[in-house]
Every structure is written in structure tokens, then in C-alpha cells.
Write a protein that holds these residues in place. Structure first.
Motif, PDB file in Angstrom:
ATOM      1  N   MET A  35       1.272  14.947 -17.421  1.00 33.24           N
ATOM      2  CA  MET A  35       0.529  14.743 -16.156  1.00 33.24           C
ATOM      3  C   MET A  35      -0.538  13.666 -16.309  1.00 33.24           C
ATOM      4  O   MET A  35      -0.747  12.833 -15.427  1.00 33.24           O
ATOM      5  CB  MET A  35      -0.099  16.057 -15.703  1.00 33.24           C
ATOM      6  N   LEU A  36      -1.175  13.718 -17.469  1.00 37.96           N
ATOM      7  CA  LEU A  36      -2.228  12.724 -17.725  1.00 37.96           C
ATOM      8  C   LEU A  36      -1.638  11.319 -17.693  1.00 37.96           C
ATOM      9  O   LEU A  36      -2.201  10.398 -17.077  1.00 37.96           O
ATOM     10  CB  LEU A  36      -2.821  13.017 -19.103  1.00 37.96           C
ATOM     11  N   ALA A  37      -0.478  11.166 -18.345  1.00 34.80           N
ATOM     12  CA  ALA A  37       0.157   9.850 -18.389  1.00 34.80           C
ATOM     13  C   ALA A  37       0.522   9.386 -16.989  1.00 34.80           C
ATOM     14  O   ALA A  37       0.286   8.226 -16.617  1.00 34.80           O
ATOM     15  CB  ALA A  37       1.411   9.922 -19.263  1.00 34.80           C
ATOM     16  N   TRP A  38       1.052  10.317 -16.197  1.00 34.75           N
ATOM     17  CA  TRP A  38       1.440   9.938 -14.828  1.00 34.75           C
ATOM     18  C   TRP A  38       0.221   9.606 -13.980  1.00 34.75           C
ATOM     19  O   TRP A  38       0.234   8.647 -13.212  1.00 34.75           O
ATOM     20  CB  TRP A  38       2.273  11.050 -14.187  1.00 34.75           C
ATOM     21  N   CYS A  39      -0.819  10.407 -14.088  1.00 34.75           N
ATOM     22  CA  CYS A  39      -2.036  10.132 -13.299  1.00 34.75           C
ATOM     23  C   CYS A  39      -2.576   8.748 -13.658  1.00 34.75           C
ATOM     24  O   CYS A  39      -2.945   7.945 -12.782  1.00 34.75           O
ATOM     25  CB  CYS A  39      -3.107  11.177 -13.590  1.00 34.75           C
ATOM     26  N   LEU A  40      -2.621   8.501 -14.955  1.00 33.93           N
ATOM     27  CA  LEU A  40      -3.143   7.217 -15.419  1.00 33.93           C
ATOM     28  C   LEU A  40      -2.310   6.081 -14.838  1.00 33.93           C
ATOM     29  O   LEU A  40      -2.824   5.066 -14.358  1.00 33.93           O
ATOM     30  CB  LEU A  40      -3.075   7.194 -16.950  1.00 33.93           C
ATOM     31  N   PHE A  41      -1.012   6.293 -14.868  1.00 28.59           N
ATOM     32  CA  PHE A  41      -0.094   5.287 -14.341  1.00 28.59           C
ATOM     33  C   PHE A  41      -0.356   5.052 -12.852  1.00 28.59           C
ATOM     34  O   PHE A  41      -0.546   3.912 -12.408  1.00 28.59           O
ATOM     35  CB  PHE A  41       1.339   5.763 -14.569  1.00 28.59           C
ATOM     36  N   LEU A  42      -0.413   6.144 -12.087  1.00 32.15           N
ATOM     37  CA  LEU A  42      -0.597   6.003 -10.628  1.00 32.15           C
ATOM     38  C   LEU A  42      -1.941   5.347 -10.313  1.00 32.15           C
ATOM     39  O   LEU A  42      -2.053   4.459  -9.483  1.00 32.15           O
ATOM     40  CB  LEU A  42      -0.513   7.370  -9.944  1.00 32.15           C
ATOM     41  N   PHE A  43      -2.928   5.791 -11.058  1.00 29.18           N
ATOM     42  CA  PHE A  43      -4.266   5.244 -10.825  1.00 29.18           C
ATOM     43  C   PHE A  43      -4.288   3.745 -11.101  1.00 29.18           C
ATOM     44  O   PHE A  43      -4.791   2.942 -10.308  1.00 29.18           O
ATOM     45  CB  PHE A  43      -5.249   5.980 -11.749  1.00 29.18           C
ATOM     46  N   GLN A  44      -3.679   3.373 -12.223  1.00 30.59           N
ATOM     47  CA  GLN A  44      -3.691   1.975 -12.629  1.00 30.59           C
ATOM     48  C   GLN A  44      -2.908   1.123 -11.629  1.00 30.59           C
ATOM     49  O   GLN A  44      -3.346   0.043 -11.211  1.00 30.59           O
ATOM     50  CB  GLN A  44      -3.052   1.859 -14.028  1.00 30.59           C
ATOM     51  N   VAL A  45      -1.759   1.622 -11.180  1.00 29.52           N
ATOM     52  CA  VAL A  45      -0.921   0.893 -10.236  1.00 29.52           C
ATOM     53  C   VAL A  45      -1.681   0.684  -8.928  1.00 29.52           C
ATOM     54  O   VAL A  45      -1.731  -0.416  -8.368  1.00 29.52           O
ATOM     55  CB  VAL A  45       0.395   1.667 -10.007  1.00 29.52           C
ATOM     56  N   ASP A  46      -2.287   1.770  -8.485  1.00 29.22           N
ATOM     57  CA  ASP A  46      -3.023   1.697  -7.222  1.00 29.22           C
ATOM     58  C   ASP A  46      -4.169   0.696  -7.322  1.00 29.22           C
ATOM     59  O   ASP A  46      -4.405  -0.119  -6.435  1.00 29.22           O
ATOM     60  CB  ASP A  46      -3.563   3.096  -6.910  1.00 29.22           C
ATOM     61  N   LYS A  47      -4.846   0.745  -8.465  1.00 28.64           N
ATOM     62  CA  LYS A  47      -5.994  -0.138  -8.655  1.00 28.64           C
ATOM     63  C   LYS A  47      -5.536  -1.606  -8.643  1.00 28.64           C
ATOM     64  O   LYS A  47      -6.112  -2.454  -7.961  1.00 28.64           O
ATOM     65  CB  LYS A  47      -6.667   0.201 -10.000  1.00 28.64           C
ATOM     66  N   ASN A  48      -4.465  -1.853  -9.403  1.00 28.89           N
ATOM     67  CA  ASN A  48      -3.955  -3.226  -9.467  1.00 28.89           C
ATOM     68  C   ASN A  48      -3.552  -3.725  -8.076  1.00 28.89           C
ATOM     69  O   ASN A  48      -3.823  -4.857  -7.698  1.00 28.89           O
ATOM     70  CB  ASN A  48      -2.725  -3.293 -10.380  1.00 28.89           C
ATOM     71  N   LYS A  49      -2.901  -2.834  -7.351  1.00 22.05           N
ATOM     72  CA  LYS A  49      -2.426  -3.229  -6.019  1.00 22.05           C
ATOM     73  C   LYS A  49      -3.611  -3.545  -5.114  1.00 22.05           C
ATOM     74  O   LYS A  49      -3.631  -4.546  -4.389  1.00 22.05           O
ATOM     75  CB  LYS A  49      -1.592  -2.079  -5.439  1.00 22.05           C
ATOM     76  N   LYS A  50      -4.587  -2.680  -5.179  1.00 25.94           N
ATOM     77  CA  LYS A  50      -5.771  -2.906  -4.329  1.00 25.94           C
ATOM     78  C   LYS A  50      -6.426  -4.242  -4.645  1.00 25.94           C
ATOM     79  O   LYS A  50      -6.827  -4.990  -3.757  1.00 25.94           O
ATOM     80  CB  LYS A  50      -6.776  -1.765  -4.535  1.00 25.94           C
ATOM     81  N   GLU A  51      -6.550  -4.516  -5.953  1.00 25.86           N
ATOM     82  CA  GLU A  51      -7.179  -5.784  -6.359  1.00 25.86           C
ATOM     83  C   GLU A  51      -6.381  -6.966  -5.834  1.00 25.86           C
ATOM     84  O   GLU A  51      -6.933  -7.955  -5.331  1.00 25.86           O
ATOM     85  CB  GLU A  51      -7.260  -5.857  -7.889  1.00 25.86           C
ATOM     86  N   LEU A  52      -5.064  -6.816  -5.964  1.00 29.01           N
ATOM     87  CA  LEU A  52      -4.166  -7.882  -5.524  1.00 29.01           C
ATOM     88  C   LEU A  52      -4.326  -8.134  -4.022  1.00 29.01           C
ATOM     89  O   LEU A  52      -4.466  -9.290  -3.562  1.00 29.01           O
ATOM     90  CB  LEU A  52      -2.737  -7.444  -5.827  1.00 29.01           C
ATOM     91  N   VAL A  53      -4.314  -7.040  -3.265  1.00 30.81           N
ATOM     92  CA  VAL A  53      -4.390  -7.151  -1.800  1.00 30.81           C
ATOM     93  C   VAL A  53      -5.757  -7.705  -1.383  1.00 30.81           C
ATOM     94  O   VAL A  53      -5.870  -8.526  -0.460  1.00 30.81           O
ATOM     95  CB  VAL A  53      -4.099  -5.782  -1.149  1.00 30.81           C
ATOM     96  N   ALA A  54      -6.804  -7.256  -2.119  1.00 34.53           N
ATOM     97  CA  ALA A  54      -8.142  -7.764  -1.789  1.00 34.53           C
ATOM     98  C   ALA A  54      -8.203  -9.284  -1.980  1.00 34.53           C
ATOM     99  O   ALA A  54      -8.794 -10.024  -1.168  1.00 34.53           O
ATOM    100  CB  ALA A  54      -9.180  -7.071  -2.670  1.00 34.53           C
ATOM    101  N   GLY A  55      -7.542  -9.754  -3.068  1.00 35.56           N
ATOM    102  CA  GLY A  55      -7.486 -11.203  -3.324  1.00 35.56           C
ATOM    103  C   GLY A  55      -6.766 -11.922  -2.189  1.00 35.56           C
ATOM    104  O   GLY A  55      -7.226 -12.970  -1.703  1.00 35.56           O
ATOM    105  N   LEU A  56      -5.686 -11.309  -1.750  1.00 40.10           N
ATOM    106  CA  LEU A  56      -4.904 -11.901  -0.657  1.00 40.10           C
ATOM    107  C   LEU A  56      -5.754 -12.010   0.607  1.00 40.10           C
ATOM    108  O   LEU A  56      -5.775 -13.037   1.300  1.00 40.10           O
ATOM    109  CB  LEU A  56      -3.671 -11.026  -0.398  1.00 40.10           C
ATOM    110  N   GLU A  57      -6.463 -10.926   0.881  1.00 39.69           N
ATOM    111  CA  GLU A  57      -7.307 -10.887   2.080  1.00 39.69           C
ATOM    112  C   GLU A  57      -8.323 -12.045   2.078  1.00 39.69           C
ATOM    113  O   GLU A  57      -8.489 -12.778   3.048  1.00 39.69           O
ATOM    114  CB  GLU A  57      -8.030  -9.549   2.155  1.00 39.69           C
ATOM    115  N   ARG A  58      -8.953 -12.232   0.907  1.00 34.73           N
ATOM    116  CA  ARG A  58      -9.936 -13.305   0.785  1.00 34.73           C
ATOM    117  C   ARG A  58      -9.293 -14.662   1.049  1.00 34.73           C
ATOM    118  O   ARG A  58      -9.804 -15.496   1.819  1.00 34.73           O
ATOM    119  CB  ARG A  58     -10.557 -13.284  -0.612  1.00 34.73           C
ATOM    120  N   GLU A  59      -8.158 -14.841   0.434  1.00 32.31           N
ATOM    121  CA  GLU A  59      -7.443 -16.116   0.557  1.00 32.31           C
ATOM    122  C   GLU A  59      -7.102 -16.417   2.021  1.00 32.31           C
ATOM    123  O   GLU A  59      -7.350 -17.513   2.541  1.00 32.31           O
ATOM    124  CB  GLU A  59      -6.140 -15.995  -0.242  1.00 32.31           C
ATOM    125  N   GLN A  60      -6.502 -15.344   2.651  1.00 36.48           N
ATOM    126  CA  GLN A  60      -6.065 -15.526   4.046  1.00 36.48           C
ATOM    127  C   GLN A  60      -7.260 -15.788   4.952  1.00 36.48           C
ATOM    128  O   GLN A  60      -7.220 -16.631   5.865  1.00 36.48           O
ATOM    129  CB  GLN A  60      -5.304 -14.280   4.522  1.00 36.48           C
TER     130      GLN A  60
END
Ligand code: C2E
Ligand code: CA
Ligand code: CA
Length: 776
Positions: A35-60
């Protein structure tokens, strides 16, 4: 009984391993880790995605800002045209010249038309077709009504080029609006500015009118204008001036979209990109991670399954072991029970619970060992109940058994704890009295036993019974040094007691063995006694004084008579000689000695010569020497191992034959001893001519030695002379250490006598052969 250590569950499983707890622990730990591994994975994926989208927003937003500002600047130029148009309304100047000049420097506007409020045009930068005044007026009214610029409907457009979009703007403000101007804007030119920007495969940039109508759109394929209306933003879906959304806003499925309103104008810039495209790298990366995680999870799960299997197997093993231990324990307990039962059965008489024969013998043997170290008397009582057979036969076994029990109780009453009371079977009881101070005390105990056992038994299942014991007594060590002999002699004594009448006791008496009384019986029995093995040899060691080694054994015959017990040679040798059986008996002795040597040889022991006593009668037979040799050859015994003892009187009659026999053997290396020397006629002078190696000085001379060898000049002179004749000297019947000292001083070489050992059975003599006797 303790389970052997190697089977003990606690040894195998010292921590008290319980697989259930272990399983639960593993499940809990495994689940938490996964469970810990999965939580870490989901958290990390979500974080990366958010960062990515935030960058896109700034650019646009940056890009939208630039575009909105650009559009604003372009639209603001309408004020210049308005200025030119106002002059026409004032009547001062026609706008055409100014506007032509304006259009010359301005590429964005492809056409300009000026109208009065009635929709009549008063200036056209280039001629148009189909600008119907009524339609124009309709649009002007619409514009005036909303106070906003209006995009001209498509069917009313003059230009065929779709990215040239006409707008209708008022000339003047509020109530002072004098007319309208149509500005045809070339969005191609405007959006072409973006050519160098990579908007991606699904990316779009649009300009939209406030009402939601799309004015122009820039895609990967280029500029698209006047396409299907309202593509991107549903009317009224956008609130506020700017924002960033994700949702379904285009043909490309879900997308990210930034919008920004151009201030002062009812236009909006939108920039979007399909989520799939934007996130494709990210998704790939996420999918890779996902796979890694799935593999790790399945590895972890299979590890857990494997561990479970191992635990189960271990558990099964432990269970089997526990079962095995239980079974083992049960078996051991059973065995122990059986062992107890059988050892009791092997040791005790079940009826009277007295010792049985086996246990009696082993206990009595131990007592005899003790007796050797103390000065007490030990006696064996052989007790037989008078008339028992008759009681048994007439009143039945039941009463017989009760009587035996009663007698056994009485015997126990009359003896001490240290005495050994046993029943050999039938009505035979045997008791060993231990550590009795004087011999006459034995008689006292026996008299008491006789009195007590003879008392009536008043109620044996309703019967009054009177019996009496006949007791035979043998005393250690006088009547035997081993339990076998003591039993035989006690039995023989009992036999005599019984003959004397009821309730009698008798001590064993070898000298008064009254064999004479039995002479006839012995004579009758002797032939079968030879064949039936009633004779046996006892051995007495000859000890060399120089080193106290046993250098020879004398074989002395005994008759184990079933009724008279042990009978000694003085009681039957004479009979044998008289009947001529001495020939067979003598041959048996030589054979028995050979067999004995062979046994010892087979047991790996060093051989010691055995001397046999030969009767003068035997030596008078011419064939004697041959017979003797044959026996030795038959048994493969070298001549030096069987020696011959003869007495002087053998040389009286048939002297030549006797001497020939002895000479023949002497020459072969058979050693000849002159027995009982000193009692006969021969002088030493005489002996010089006899085939003899050694003299045995008779025990009557030895008994006479007291304190010094001077006391007996015969012994010392015999020794001296014998040595001169090269004969060894053996002293017989040495019983005391004084005698031994005298003999040593006199130069005697070998001794034989009770001092070192009585004649003993084959078993007992072994120790003497193996080790030297103790020094005295
Ligand atoms: P022996 O040849 O003079 O044997 C020695 C006798 O003295 C043995 O008596 C022995 O027990 C006894 N003796 C040994 N050391 C002592 C001691 O320190 N003190 C006393 N008081 N006696 C001791 P055993 O065995 O009764 O033999 C008696 C005789 O019977 C023997 O006298 C021997 O002449 C004869 N004999 C024994 N065995 C045979 C045999 O196999 N054949 C023949 N023909 N005669 C035998
Ligand atoms: Ca002898
Ligand atoms: Ca002798």
C-alpha cells in the motif's frame, strides 16, 4: 521417561514458533509495504502531473496575454479611422485620401467602408458587392442596441476569403453616434505572426466574439476561419476575464484551455491543447512506473505465497514431529511398563513375591563379593517343606498356594532385612543369611525358622495345616566359594536332613559326606555321570614367587551330584580305581583340560599349562602314553601345555611300564610332577633316575612350618637337593603368609594353596591367568 533431546519439539522450535502469528505478521507487513508503494506512486504521479499542468497554464497565459494585447493594439486603430470619418460628417473633408494613406501602411485591414446611420455608404476603400443597405442597417441597429461592435454575418460579407472578417464599429460615442464603419480584418495576417510557435498536433489558438462565435482559429494545419461556429467555448460558459480550464472543449477530446478577454473589446483569445497529446510523455513515464510497481507487487505477493507455503510445510513438519513425539512417548511408556512387568517377572516369584532363583543368585553373588572383604559368616539355607506334596494333592493347589504364602511370610519374619529370602519353585525356599558373627548363630536362626514354620497354620481357607521345614545349610567359604557350590552343598545337606526325619536341619559336611553309605549308589551312577557331564574341573593356580605370576594350573576333578551336591575326589577316585572307571575318568580329565585350553585360546588369552592328576592304575596300561598323545593331537594342543602329576606309589608296581609311559611323554616335552613328595618311600637319590621335572612337596610338611625355615629342615634340604638335581620345587597347601615367607627364604620357586586361591571354577580362574596375583 524423558524424550530424547533430538526429538524434543522445544529443541527444534526453541522460540515456540506459532505459524498463525507469523502468517498474520507477514500479511500485515506485506499489505502495508504494498500500500505504501502504491500511495507513493499515486502521490508522485499526481504531483508531477500538477506541476506539468501548472507549467502549461503559465505558458498559455503568457501567450494569450501577448495575443490579446496585439489584437487590442490593432483594434484601437479604429479611432484613427473614426477621426477621418468625423471630418466627413463635419463636412470638412472627404475621408478617402486619409484612409487610403492609412491602409497603405496598415496590412491588417483589407477593406474599410463608412456608413451613415441609414446604412448608406459614403466611403468604400475598395468596391464591394451585395452590401445591401437594409442588411447593413439591421446590423447597425443591432450594434447600436448592444453598444458593442458587431461581426458581420457571413452571408453579408463582401470578401470571399474566409479569414478576412468584417466588423462593424460605431462612429462616435453614445448619443453622438453618427454612423458606422466596417473594418475587414485580416486575421490571417494577425495569426500568421504565430507561425513560429509550436502549438502541437492538437493545439488551437482562437479569437472569439463575446457571444461565443468563433472568429478565427489557428491550428497545426494553419488558419481556419469561419468554420463551424461555436466550436470551442459554449456561449456563456466562460465567466471572468481570464482562466484555465480542463474539459471537453474541442474535437480532440479533453483538453487544457486558457482564455483571456481583450479589454475594451468583446473578443477573447483561447489557447488549448489536447490532454492526450500534452500528457503523452507523462503518461508513458507513468505507465512505465505503473508496470514496475505491478511487477514489484506481484513479486511481493508471490514472495508472500512462497513464504506461506514454507511456513505451512514447516508447520506440517512440526505437527508431524509433535505427533511422532507423542507416539514415541506412548511407546516408551508402554515399553517401560512392559519392561517393569517383565523384569519383575524375571526377578520375583509371582505367588509369594519373594525373590526368584535368578534374582537370588545375582544378589547372593554380590553378598559373596562382600564376604570376601569381611570376617562374617554367610550361609545358604535350602528349605524344603515336609509333606507339601501330600497337602497339595489332597487339599488342592489353592490351599498349597496359601500355605506357601504363609511360609514365605514366616520366613521373612525370622530373617533380617539384609538376608536374602527366595523361592526357587515348588516348596523349595532358599535363604542366604548374611554377615552372621559366629557359625553357631546360624544354627540359632535355623532353629528359630524350624520352630516358627512348624507352628500350625490355623486357618488356610478353613483348614488347619501343619507343616515343617527340612533345612540344609552350607557355609561360605568353607563349603564353597561360589554360589553354585554353596547351593549344591546346601541342597545335599537338606537331602540328608530330610532323611533324618521331619523338621530337621543339617550342615553340609564334606568329610562326612557319607559317601561310603552311598558308595554303591555312586558306583552305579558313575558311568552315566561321565557321559552326562556331571563331572567338572576346578583349577588351582601355581604361583611363581619370583614375580608372582601364575605359571600353571592344577586341574582337580569335582562331581556335581544332583542329590549329594558337590562331591570331592577323595570320595570317588577310590571307587573309580576299584571299578576301573578311572581309565575313562582320567581320559575325560585330559580331554576336558584340552577343551578348556582351546576355549581360552579362542578367547585370545595366553595359554598356561594345566596339570592333570594321573592315577597309578592308568599308568600301568602300556597304551597310556599313546592315548594321552592322541587326545592332545586331536585337540591340537602342544605337549608343553598339559602336565602330569603322579604320586610316588605309581612306581611301586609294574615300575617299567609306568616309567616307559612317563618317559615317552617326558621325551615329547610333557612335564612330569612328582606329587605329594615326602610322604612316600622315595629318596631324592632314587628320583634321579625317574622321568620327572618337578617335585610337589606335600602339604603336611608345609603345615608344619611355623616361624622360620629352621623349623622344618626337611623342606629346606629338599629344596636345596632338588635344585641340585635340576628339579623345580612346588610347595603345596600354602595357607598362610608365614608359610610363604619361610618358603621364599628356603628358595622355593613355586607355591600352590588357599593363600592365593582355592581350586575354583573355570570362570573364576580366568582372572588369575590374565593378571598376576597380588603380592603377599
Ligand atoms: P592333590 O593332587 O594333592 O591335590 C591337592 C589337594 O589339596 C586338592 O584336594 C586341593 O583342594 C587341596 N588343597 C590345595 N591347596 C590347599 C591348601 O592350601 N590347604 C588344604 N588343606 N588343601 C589344599 P582335592 O581337590 O580334594 O583333591 C584331592 C586329591 O584327589 C588330589 O590331591 C589328587 O590326588 C586327587 N585328584 C584330584 N583330581 C584328580 C583327578 O582328576 N584324577 C585323579 N586320578 N586324581 C585326582
Ligand atoms: Ca596333585
Ligand atoms: Ca598333592
Amino acid at each position: 521417561m524423558k524424550i530424547p533431546d533430538f526429538l524434543d519439539r522445544d529443541v527444534l522450535n526453541p522460540v515456540g514458533f506459532d505459524s498463525r502469528f507469523l502468517k498474520k505478521g507477514i500479511i500485515a507487513l506485506g499489505t502495508v509495504l504494498i500500500m505504501l508503494a502504491w500511495c507513493l506512486f499515486l502521490f508522485q504521479v499526481d504531483k508531477n502531473k500538477k506541476e506539468l499542468v501548472a507549467g502549461l497554464e503559465r505558458e498559455q497565459q503568457n501567450l494569450a496575454g501577448v495575443l490579446a494585447e496585439n489584437l487590442f493594439q490593432i483594434l484601437e486603430q479604429r479611432h484613427t479611422i473614426e477621426l477621418f470619418a468625423s471630418k466627413w460628417f463635419d463636412g470638412t473633408k472627404s475621408p478617402s485620401g486619409d484612409i487610403t494613406g492609412f491602409l497603405y501602411g496598415e496590412r491588417t485591414f483589407t477593406r474599410i467602408v463608412l456608413y451613415d446611420l441609414s446604412g448608406r455608404s459614403f466611403y468604400e476603400s475598395s468596391p464591394g458587392s451585395g452590401d445591401r443597405p437594409d442588411k447593413i442597417r439591421e446590423q447597425i441597429e443591432k450594434m447600436l442596441g448592444s453598444g458593442q461592435p458587431v461581426v458581420m454575418p457571413r452571408d453579408n460579407r463582401l470578401s470571399n476569403i474566409s479569414w478576412q472578417v468584417p466588423f462593424l464599429f460605431p462612429i462616435g460615442i453614445g448619443a453622438a453616434v453618427k454612423g458606422a464603419m466596417l473594418l475587414e480584418m485580416d486575421f490571417g495576417y494577425f495569426l500568421n505572426l504565430l507561425q513560429n510557435i509550436d502549438i502541437g498536433r492538437t493545439g488551437t489558438i482562437t479569437v472569439q466574439h463575446d457571444q461565443g462565435e468563433e472568429v478565427a482559429r489557428f491550428e497545426s494545419g494553419g488558419l481556419v476561419v469561419g468554420n463551424s461556429p461555436v466550436k470551442m467555448m459554449p456561449a456563456g460558459s466562460i465567466s471572468g476575464v481570464s482562466g484555465f480550464r480542463d474539459g471537453r472543449y474541442s474535437d480532440f477530446g479533453n483538453c487544457y484551455l486558457t482564455y483571456l478577454r481583450v479589454h475594451d473589446y468583446p473578443f477573447m483569445i483561447t489557447i488549448s491543447i489536447g490532454q492526450d497529446e500534452f500528457l503523452s510523455d507523462f503518461n508513458q513515464y507513468r505507465n512505465r512506473l505503473l508496470w514496475v510497481l505491478i511487477i514489484l507487487t506481484s513479486l511481493g505477493l508471490s514472495g508472500i505465497v512462497l513464504l506461506f507455503k514454507m511456513i505451512n510445510r514447516n508447520q506440517a513438519y512440526l505437527d508431524a514431529l509433535a505427533l511422532f513425539n507423542q507416539e514415541n512417548q506412548r511407546l516408551i511408556q508402554n515399553l517401560e511398563k512392559e519392561h517393569k512387568a517383565s523384569s519383575r517377572a524375571a526377578s520375583f516369584d509371582p505367588l509369594t513375591e519373594l525373590y526368584n532363583r535368578n534374582l537370588f543368585i545375582s544378589l547372593a553373588e554380590k553378598s559373596i563379593l562382600q564376604a570376601k572383604r569381611n570376617k562374617f559368616c554367610y550361609a545358604v539355607l535350602f528349605i524344603d517343606l515336609d509333606r507339601f506334596k501330600k497337602i497339595n494333592d489332597t487339599l488342592g493347589h489353592h490351599i498349597g498356594d496359601l500355605l506357601l504364602k504363609e511360609v514365605s511370610l514366616r520366613l521373612k519374619m525370622c530373617t533380617r532385612k539384609s538376608d536374602i529370602v527366595s523361592r526357587f519353585g515348588g516348596d523349595e525356599f532358599v535363604v542366604m543369611l548374611t554377615e552372621v558373627a559366629r557359625e553357631r548363630d546360624i544354627a540359632t536362626v535355623v532353629e528359630n525358622i524350624t520352630a516358627v514354620v512348624s507352628k500350625p497354620c490355623p486357618d488356610l481357607d478353613g483348614h488347619e495345616i501343619i507343616t515343617s521345614p527340612s533345612v540344609g545349610i552350607s557355609v561360605y567359604p568353607r563349603d564353597g566359594e561360589d554360589i553354585e557350590t554353596l547351593l549344591l552343598n546346601a541342597d545335599a545337606a537338606m537331602y540328608k536332613a530330610k532323611k533324618s526325619g521331619r523338621g530337621q536341619y543339617r550342615f553340609f559336611d564334606p568329610s562326612l559326606n557319607t559317601v561310603s553309605v552311598e558308595k554303591f549308589a555312586l558306583e552305579q551312577r558313575m558311568p552315566s555321570a561321565i557321559t552326562q557331564g556331571e563331572f567338572t574341573l576346578h583349577y588351582q593356580p601355581k604361583v611363581r614367587l619370583q614375580d608372582y605370576r601364575v605359571v600353571g594350573l592344577e586341574a582337580l576333578i569335582r562331581w556335581r551330584h544332583p542329590h549329594h551336591g558337590m562331591i570331592f575326589p577323595p570320595d570317588f577316585i577310590g571307587i573309580a580305581e576299584e571299578t576301573g572307571l578311572i581309565m575313562d575318568l582320567g581320559a575325560w580329565v585330559v580331554e576336558a583340560a584340552c577343551r578348556q585350553l582351546n576355549n581360552w585360546r579362542a578367547a585370545g588369552m595366553d595359554l598356561i599349562p594345566i596339570a592333570v592328576n594321573v592315577s597309578p592304575l592308568e599308568l600301568k596300561d602300556r597304551a597310556y602314553a599313546n592315548r594321552f598323545q592322541n587326545i592332545l593331537k586331536q585337540h591340537d594342543i602342544p605337549f608343553k601345555y598339559i602336565e602330569i602329576e603322579v604320586t610316588e606309589n605309581a612306581f611301586i608296581d609294574d615300575r617299567d611300564i609306568v616309567i616307559n609311559n612317563l618317559k615317552a611323554l617326558f621325551d615329547k616335552g610333557v612335564k612330569i610332577f612328582l606329587d605329594d613328595f615326602g610322604t612316600g618311600f622315595s629318596s631324592l637319590e632314587h628320583i634321579r633316575f625317574l622321568p620327572v621335572n618337578s617335585l610337589k612337596i606335600d602339604r603336611s610338611f608345609i603345615q608344619d612350618i611355623r616361624n622360620s625355615y629352621h623349623d622344618n629342615p626337611i623342606v629346606s634340604s629338599t629344596i636345596t637337593l632338588a635344585k641340585k638335581l635340576n628339579l623345580t620345587v612346588v610347595a603345596e597347601g600354602v595357607e598362610t603368609s608365614d608359610q610363604l615367607i619361610s618358603l621364599r627364604v628356603a628358595g622355593c620357586e613355586q607355591v600352590q594353596g588357599y593363600l592365593f586361591s582355592r581350586p575354583v571354577s573355570e570362570n573364576k580362574i580366568r582372572e588369575f591367568i590374565i593378571s598376576p596375583v597380588r603380592k603377599i
